[in-house]
Enzyme design. Structure first.
Site, PDB file in Angstrom:
ATOM      1  N   ASN A  21     -24.189   2.386 -35.461  1.00  0.00           N
ATOM      2  CA  ASN A  21     -24.159   1.881 -34.084  1.00  0.00           C
ATOM      3  C   ASN A  21     -22.718   1.814 -33.606  1.00  0.00           C
ATOM      4  OD1 ASN A  21     -23.047  -0.861 -34.752  1.00  0.00           O
ATOM      5  ND2 ASN A  21     -24.867  -0.842 -36.017  1.00  0.00           N
ATOM      6  N   ARG A  22     -22.525   1.362 -32.390  1.00  0.00           N
ATOM      7  CA  ARG A  22     -21.203   1.451 -31.754  1.00  0.00           C
ATOM      8  C   ARG A  22     -20.274   0.280 -32.054  1.00  0.00           C
ATOM      9  NH1 ARG A  22     -22.392   1.636 -25.746  1.00  0.00           N
ATOM     10  NH2 ARG A  22     -20.132   1.502 -25.650  1.00  0.00           N
TER      11      ARG A  22
END
Ligand code: CTP
Length: 406
Positions: free
Chosen positions: A209-210
């Site tokens: 994920n970011r």
């Protein structure tokens, strides 16, 4: 506003050359720095370097400028005294109240926060004499930053390395910003998780994920500056290790669970700022998956990972342990981001939930954040858009209040 006055003590160790970078960082961020090297420090880095970088005269001897009584004046006028590096010998002299040079005299006259950033070989750091000296200094309110683990002077490595100079500058800035509350987390052990876990499909591909880890690192830095012993469980973050923080590196959600639960056994608070994968591939291909001609694209079947936050909240390994979660939410047809955050707080059973509304350009990979901190007791603390460090301090203030109530 007057520039904060910092006394930078430098004692005799090879890491003295890194203190020059700390000095540069402090002057560039608006501090008025007076350097007080010991005689041994001057054998590593000369007075000309300290004078040029600080823009102030440099003295190491109580017999210089006696008419100005420098050992009293410097200590009395300082907003912060920081010793970089603090050698085993300097820690010993300070712990015993010796005043046999200008730096040790300043350490006795200072009434502001005093920080020691030790750097030495692992054997010297771990020696019971040094451990006793560190304990004595801490018991009198000084902050002794835990050394980092890594390469030492020679080919060897271990605990005893000076933290990254930029991180020492960060530490000073946090401490001065929080000066009235300085060391209010002393004697506490806190665990912070940061970053985003990676769940591997094959040796080169993963689901992630970011999350950049910035908010978790800001929480760790803020806690260290307030005197806590900090364990930072970090998943795939590229930021430098914060000064005085023990960093445990993990990759997957399963590794994060083990590391967090292990550290939580002795912790007074756990803050789960990491973005932990909710799903992982059901099977891992030991060899890289090939796209053979004529074959269909593979299907990756996923399974749930364990919920670390819910597990911590349910097990509470220590009495009065405060558990904090983070919820990155978007509003939708079923409710606002805030309502989803409240529901998550209840579902997970934690004490505090930091809710921030995320969007394509909000929350991630930025140094700023906006949030609402919800308490299991019904409290609502809005934190306006601002630096992640400011949100970090609000979280620790709320954790402190819960210890006080408990
Ligand atoms: N968290 C955790 N373990 C997991 C997943 C999440 O400890 N396996 C923690 C995160 O660190 C965070 C909080 O739970 O503090 C909220 O995570 P989030 O992913 O937003 O919650 P979910 O339970 O996954 O809910 P959603 O269905 O909204 O994704």
């Amino acid at each position: 506003m007057a520039r904060p006055r910092v006394i930078l003590g430098v004692s005799g160790g090879i890491a003295a050359y890194k203190a020059a970078e700390v000095l540069r960082g402090l002057t560039e961020t608006g501090h008025d720095v007076h350097v007080v090297p010991t005689a041994a420090a001057l054998r590593f880095v000369g007075a000309a370097t300290w004078a040029a970088l600080s823009g102030n005269p440099v003295s190491s001897d109580v017999w210089d400028d006696v008419h100005e009584v420098p050992h009293v004046r410097l200590g009395q006028q300082a907003d912060l005294v920081i010793v970089v590096p603090a050698s085993a010998d300097l820690l010993a002299r300070a712990a015993h109240g010796l005043a046999d040079d200008l730096l040790t005299s300043v350490l006795l006259t200072a009434r502001c926060p005093v920080v020691y950033v030790p750097a030495m070989h692992t054997e010297m750091w771990e020696h019971p004499a040094t451990a006793d000296n560190v304990a004595a200094l801490r018991s009198r309110g000084a902050i002794v930053v835990e050394p980092a683990v890594g390469r030492l002077t020679g080919p060897d490595s271990g605990r005893g390395r000076l933290p990254d100079p930029d991180e020492i500058v960060h530490f000073v800035r946090e401490l001065l910003a929080e000066a009235p509350a300085a060391a209010d987390l002393a004697g506490r052990h806190v665990v912070v998780s940061a970053g985003g876990t990676r769940e591997y499909i094959d040796p080169v591909r993963f689901i992630s994920n970011r999350s950049s880890g910035r908010q978790g690192y800001a929480l760790a830095r803020a806690a260290a500056a307030r005197g806590a012993k900090v364990t930072l469980v970090s998943a795939n973050v590229t930021l430098p290790d914060p000064a005085g923080v023990d960093v445990v590196r993990v990759v997957s959600a399963a590794e994060m669970r083990d590391a967090v639960l292990d550290a939580a056994a002795t912790a007074d608070a756990v803050v789960m700022a990491a973005a932990v994968a909710d799903f992982r591939p059901k099977s891992y291909a030991a060899a890289k998956i090939k796209k053979a001609p004529g074959t269909a694209a593979p299907t990756v079947e996923l399974e749930r990972t364990g919920d670390i936050l819910a597990e911590l909240a349910a097990s509470r390994p220590r009495a009065r342990q405060v558990i904090v979660g983070f919820a990155a939410e978007t509003g939708d047809a079923t409710g606002t981001a805030f309502e989803h955050g409240r529901a998550k707080l209840v579902a997970k059973g934690c004490d505090l939930m930091v809710v921030n509304e995320v969007g394509v350009n909000r929350g991630f990979e930025s140094d700023r954040n906006e949030a609402v901190v919800l308490g299991a007791d019904g409290s609502v603390t809005p934190v306006p858009f601002g630096p992640k460090a400011a949100l970090a301090h609000v979280v620790w203030d709320l954790v402190l209040a819960r210890w006080a109530d408990g």
